[in-house]
Every structure is written in C-alpha cells, then in structure tokens.
Design a protein around this motif. Structure first.
Motif, PDB file in Angstrom:
ATOM      1  N   SER A 176       0.818  -1.208   0.000  1.00 17.82           N
ATOM      2  CA  SER A 176       0.000   0.000   0.000  1.00 17.82           C
ATOM      3  C   SER A 176       0.854   1.261   0.000  1.00 17.82           C
ATOM      4  CB  SER A 176      -0.970  -0.004   1.199  1.00 17.82           C
ATOM      5  OG  SER A 176      -1.885  -1.071   1.095  1.00 17.82           O
ATOM      6  N   LYS A 177       1.972   1.198  -0.701  1.00 18.59           N
ATOM      7  CA  LYS A 177       2.842   2.349  -0.869  1.00 18.59           C
ATOM      8  C   LYS A 177       2.805   2.794  -2.332  1.00 18.59           C
ATOM      9  CE  LYS A 177       5.875   0.920   2.903  1.00 18.59           C
ATOM     10  NZ  LYS A 177       7.264   0.564   3.301  1.00 18.59           N
ATOM     11  N   THR A 178       3.674   3.715  -2.699  1.00 13.17           N
ATOM     12  CA  THR A 178       3.720   4.215  -4.070  1.00 13.17           C
ATOM     13  C   THR A 178       4.873   3.567  -4.828  1.00 13.17           C
ATOM     14  OG1 THR A 178       2.760   6.347  -3.465  1.00 13.17           O
ATOM     15  CG2 THR A 178       3.972   6.247  -5.536  1.00 13.17           C
ATOM     16  N   ALA A 179       4.542   2.967  -5.950  1.00  9.20           N
ATOM     17  CA  ALA A 179       5.566   2.419  -6.839  1.00  9.20           C
ATOM     18  C   ALA A 179       6.013   3.531  -7.777  1.00  9.20           C
ATOM     19  CB  ALA A 179       5.010   1.240  -7.631  1.00  9.20           C
ATOM     20  N   HIS A 180       7.284   3.875  -7.730  1.00  8.49           N
ATOM     21  CA  HIS A 180       7.826   4.914  -8.598  1.00  8.49           C
ATOM     22  C   HIS A 180       8.365   4.268  -9.867  1.00  8.49           C
ATOM     23  CE1 HIS A 180       7.405   8.059  -5.573  1.00  8.49           C
ATOM     24  NE2 HIS A 180       7.778   7.151  -4.688  1.00  8.49           N
ATOM     25  N   VAL A 181       7.932   4.772 -11.010  1.00  6.71           N
ATOM     26  CA  VAL A 181       8.213   4.117 -12.284  1.00  6.71           C
ATOM     27  C   VAL A 181       8.713   5.115 -13.318  1.00  6.71           C
ATOM     28  CG1 VAL A 181       6.462   2.340 -11.845  1.00  6.71           C
ATOM     29  CG2 VAL A 181       5.851   4.404 -13.143  1.00  6.71           C
ATOM     30  N   VAL A 182       9.287   4.578 -14.376  1.00  5.34           N
ATOM     31  CA  VAL A 182       9.734   5.381 -15.510  1.00  5.34           C
ATOM     32  C   VAL A 182       8.533   5.714 -16.389  1.00  5.34           C
ATOM     33  CG1 VAL A 182      11.143   5.352 -17.614  1.00  5.34           C
ATOM     34  CG2 VAL A 182      12.047   4.398 -15.479  1.00  5.34           C
ATOM     35  N   GLY A 239      -2.087   0.438  -2.922  1.00  2.00           N
ATOM     36  CA  GLY A 239      -0.894   0.993  -3.551  1.00  2.00           C
ATOM     37  C   GLY A 239      -1.204   1.915  -4.718  1.00  2.00           C
ATOM     38  N   LYS A 240      -0.254   2.795  -5.009  1.00  8.12           N
ATOM     39  CA  LYS A 240      -0.393   3.728  -6.122  1.00  8.12           C
ATOM     40  C   LYS A 240       0.858   3.686  -6.983  1.00  8.12           C
ATOM     41  CE  LYS A 240      -3.244   6.889  -3.364  1.00  8.12           C
ATOM     42  NZ  LYS A 240      -3.393   8.275  -2.834  1.00  8.12           N
ATOM     43  N   VAL A 241       0.791   4.370  -8.126  1.00  4.50           N
ATOM     44  CA  VAL A 241       1.919   4.423  -9.052  1.00  4.50           C
ATOM     45  C   VAL A 241       2.189   5.879  -9.399  1.00  4.50           C
ATOM     46  CG1 VAL A 241       2.899   3.542 -11.208  1.00  4.50           C
ATOM     47  CG2 VAL A 241       1.114   2.231 -10.027  1.00  4.50           C
ATOM     48  N   SER A 242       3.454   6.245  -9.416  1.00  2.00           N
ATOM     49  CA  SER A 242       3.842   7.611  -9.765  1.00  2.00           C
ATOM     50  C   SER A 242       5.045   7.566 -10.702  1.00  2.00           C
ATOM     51  CB  SER A 242       4.185   8.403  -8.508  1.00  2.00           C
ATOM     52  OG  SER A 242       4.635   9.709  -8.834  1.00  2.00           O
ATOM     53  N   GLY A 243       4.996   8.336 -11.773  1.00  2.00           N
ATOM     54  CA  GLY A 243       6.091   8.353 -12.732  1.00  2.00           C
ATOM     55  C   GLY A 243       7.168   9.364 -12.356  1.00  2.00           C
ATOM     56  N   TYR A 244       8.418   8.951 -12.494  1.00  2.00           N
ATOM     57  CA  TYR A 244       9.519   9.893 -12.297  1.00  2.00           C
ATOM     58  C   TYR A 244       9.455  10.968 -13.388  1.00  2.00           C
ATOM     59  CZ  TYR A 244      11.856   6.464  -9.244  1.00  2.00           C
ATOM     60  OH  TYR A 244      12.174   5.600  -8.233  1.00  2.00           O
ATOM     61  N   PRO A 245       9.684  12.227 -13.061  1.00  2.00           N
ATOM     62  CA  PRO A 245       9.781  13.241 -14.116  1.00  2.00           C
ATOM     63  C   PRO A 245      10.946  12.939 -15.048  1.00  2.00           C
ATOM     64  CG  PRO A 245       9.586  14.252 -11.937  1.00  2.00           C
ATOM     65  CD  PRO A 245       9.837  12.787 -11.714  1.00  2.00           C
ATOM     66  N   GLN A 246      10.763  13.202 -16.334  1.00  2.00           N
ATOM     67  CA  GLN A 246      11.826  12.944 -17.297  1.00  2.00           C
ATOM     68  C   GLN A 246      13.085  13.741 -16.974  1.00  2.00           C
ATOM     69  OE1 GLN A 246      10.748  10.014 -18.601  1.00  2.00           O
ATOM     70  NE2 GLN A 246      11.624  10.696 -20.549  1.00  2.00           N
ATOM     71  N   TRP A 247      12.915  14.980 -16.466  1.00  2.00           N
ATOM     72  CA  TRP A 247      14.091  15.789 -16.138  1.00  2.00           C
ATOM     73  C   TRP A 247      14.913  15.153 -15.024  1.00  2.00           C
ATOM     74  CZ3 TRP A 247      14.509  17.266 -11.137  1.00  2.00           C
ATOM     75  CH2 TRP A 247      13.349  17.404 -10.376  1.00  2.00           C
ATOM     76  N   LEU A 248      14.236  14.456 -14.112  1.00  2.00           N
ATOM     77  CA  LEU A 248      14.948  13.795 -13.024  1.00  2.00           C
ATOM     78  C   LEU A 248      15.764  12.617 -13.551  1.00  2.00           C
ATOM     79  CD1 LEU A 248      15.599  13.391 -10.050  1.00  2.00           C
ATOM     80  CD2 LEU A 248      13.461  12.085  -9.829  1.00  2.00           C
ATOM     81  N   LEU A 249      15.162  11.816 -14.429  1.00  2.00           N
ATOM     82  CA  LEU A 249      15.894  10.695 -15.017  1.00  2.00           C
ATOM     83  C   LEU A 249      17.110  11.191 -15.783  1.00  2.00           C
ATOM     84  CD1 LEU A 249      13.020   8.435 -16.421  1.00  2.00           C
ATOM     85  CD2 LEU A 249      14.361   8.077 -14.339  1.00  2.00           C
ATOM     86  N   ARG A 250      16.913  12.252 -16.537  1.00  2.00           N
ATOM     87  CA  ARG A 250      18.030  12.782 -17.325  1.00  2.00           C
ATOM     88  C   ARG A 250      19.130  13.308 -16.415  1.00  2.00           C
ATOM     89  NH1 ARG A 250      17.473  16.726 -22.603  1.00  2.00           N
ATOM     90  NH2 ARG A 250      19.643  16.565 -23.271  1.00  2.00           N
ATOM     91  N   GLY A 251      18.741  13.965 -15.330  1.00  2.00           N
ATOM     92  CA  GLY A 251      19.730  14.473 -14.396  1.00  2.00           C
ATOM     93  C   GLY A 251      20.512  13.363 -13.720  1.00  2.00           C
ATOM     94  N   LEU A 252      19.815  12.315 -13.310  1.00  2.00           N
ATOM     95  CA  LEU A 252      20.501  11.177 -12.688  1.00  2.00           C
ATOM     96  C   LEU A 252      21.461  10.525 -13.677  1.00  2.00           C
ATOM     97  CD1 LEU A 252      17.505   9.556 -10.763  1.00  2.00           C
ATOM     98  CD2 LEU A 252      19.461  10.759  -9.759  1.00  2.00           C
TER      99      LEU A 252
END
Length: 309
Positions: A176-182, A239-252
């Motif tokens: 019952s948490k948030t799954a962070h996804v691409v 549970g929920k799903v949340s997408g990583y921002p594209q700018w965050l992926l690019r920065g990482l």
C-alpha cells in the motif's frame, strides 16, 4: 536426440534449459561462472570468445543465445558475442535462436508487428539492430540458420528488482505504498510473461518452416495504473503508481551510467508501447498466458506469505 546449447542461465536461459531437459533433450548451459541448472550439463564460457564458443557448440543442433550484458556494457560486449555466436553456428551447423527485444523499432507509431520497420536512433537499439542485421545476413548467405525472438518488458515470479514490472513495483503496491516508475503509468504497455518467453523460444527452435526472421512473444497490454488497481482489488491493498519526471531521469543519468541508459530508452514509457504477435501465434501455435493468473502468480512470489488471502 536433440542437443541444445543454452548460453545464459538467468530468468530466461534457465527455464528454457529446464524445459528442454524435462522433455528428454540433451542440454548444455554455458555461463561465465558455470552455473548449475537441473538436468543440464554446466560449462564455463566466455561467449565473446569465438574459438571457445565454437568448441562449446560443436555437438549442438540448436544454440539459444539468452545472455544479456548490463546496459552500460552493451556497446563493448554485444558485437563480439554475436560474432562468436555466428562463427559457432557456422562451424557446427546448429540453428541459433537469439533472445531479443523491441529496441530496434524505436518509438512506435502503432502496434509493432514482426515486420515493423526498424527505425531506432537510440544507441542500445542501434546496437541490437546491428547485431541482428549481421546474424540475419549470415543466414541469408546460407552460412547459418537463425531467428530472433523479441519480447516486450518482462514480468514473472523472480523477475529482477530492476525490471519495470519487477520486485520493486509489486512490493510497493502490495504494501500500500507508491511504486515509482519510468514514464507515464497511465499509458498502455505490453508485458511479456517469462514462461511465455521460454515457450516462444522453444517453439521457434522447433519450427520447421523458413528461418531468417523475427518472432514476437505473445504479450498482454495494460497500463501500470490499471495493474495497480487490479492488484489492490485482489490483495486488498491501496498501492499507487507515480512516474519519475523525465528531467529527473536525465539528471541522474549525468552521474550514473545505468540511469543514463534508462533515460535513453524511457521513450518506451512516454507513448503507448504495444506488441502485435498475431503472426507468431498463428505460425508457432503459441499464446499468452491468462493475464490474471500470470499477474497474481507474480505478485504472490513477492508476498511474505503467498498463502495469505
């Protein structure tokens, strides 16, 4: 009796080897570490060494190329592995089945069929496209018999935590948490069940028609939001799903080589990403497993007590 050389003993190579052995075939599993697989002979092999690969394949009727280097190592490792595999198939006369993916197609304009144009401009897609092009060219010259089986993102019991629909996704939703996804979790995406991938690889090896082509693993299309809703309804989670921002992926990606490659292929999750396997299903007689059964079996494998209601 058929003799198969399975290169790789991960989530795909292992079940392929186990199924082949279970039906009475002779199987050798080749890995860098000599991984043991029930019913098969283990062999230590550097798959990029053409002489060693050819020796390993000398008695084989079929080679299953199921290894998969880490993303940052694709440019260095894939070309010599494919070259060695082509040489081994040529010298042994073994048919070769390459386990592939959808990267060569690039960003799709619709559902990808076995004949969709390969228009990728992304580095990993170009690498895999060039490798399959070399293998198919050797087939067309009559030097080998080869096919490539392509799957979308995989899921199934034991799927890696780094998989897009893997351990981290299921554990978060079931807790019952948030799954962070691409990417965008509301978009439709095709998912290939690991047992169905093994089924398609073996069916491709058994096919008596023309080779030198691509097969698609029968898959199921669902958004990750819908998957979370289905899991919540079945397991009484929230549970929920949340997408990583594209700018965050690019920065990482500027500081982490693996994240750089994840960002580069994240286009697969910013548009609907669908695979069409109708021709493969018709010609090979394979179908996707029932979605609910596959999803819940996967989820159960990550629950503390799979017998819990």
């Amino acid at each position: 009796m058929a003799h198969h050389l399975v290169v790789g003993a991960g989530l795909i190579g292992r079940p392929v080897a186990e199924r082949l052995a279970a039906r009475g075939d002779t199987v050798t599993v080749a890995t860098r570490s000599g991984t043991a697989v029930a019913g098969a002979t283990s062999l230590v092999l550097d798959a990029a060494d053409p002489a060693a690969f050819s020796r390993a394949a000398a008695a084989a009727t079929t080679i299953f190329l199921c290894t998969n280097p880490p993303y940052p190592e694709w440019a260095a490792q894939w070309p010599p592995i494919f070259s060695a595999a082509i040489a081994a198939a040529s010298s042994s006369g073994a048919g070769i089945i390459s386990m592939g993916n959808l990267y060569p197609y690039g960003s799709p304009a619709g559902a990808m069929t076995e004949h969709t144009a390969e228009t990728t401009t992304e580095k990993k897609g170009l690498i895999r496209k060039a490798c399959w092009d070399a293998m198919r060219a050797a087939h067309d010259r009559g030097e080998i018999r080869a096919v490539e089986v392509r799957a979308s993102d995989y899921f199934g019991p034991g799927s890696a935590g780094t998989a897009h629909l893997g351990e981290s996704f299921f554990r978060a939703v079931l807790a019952s948490k948030t799954a962070h996804v691409v990417g965008r979790p509301e978009l439709m995406h095709s998912w290939s069940y690991l047992p169905d991938i093994a089924t398609t690889l073996i069916a491709a090896a058994d096919f008596t028609g023309d080779w030198g082509r691509v097969w698609h693993v029968p898959s199921s299309a669902h958004s990750r939001d819908a998957i979370a809703d289905e899991l919540n309804a079945h397991f009484h989670s929230t549970g929920k799903v949340s997408g990583y921002p594209q700018w965050l992926l690019r920065g990482l990606g500027t500081v982490n080589p693996m994240m750089r490659e994840v960002w580069a292929s994240s286009y697969q999750f910013t548009v609907p990403f669908l695979i069409d396997s109708a021709e493969t299903e018709r010609e090979l007689g394979v179908t996707a497993s029932l979605w609910d059964e596959a999803l819940f079996a996967t989820a159960d494998s990550y629950r503390p007590d799979p017998r819990r209601d």
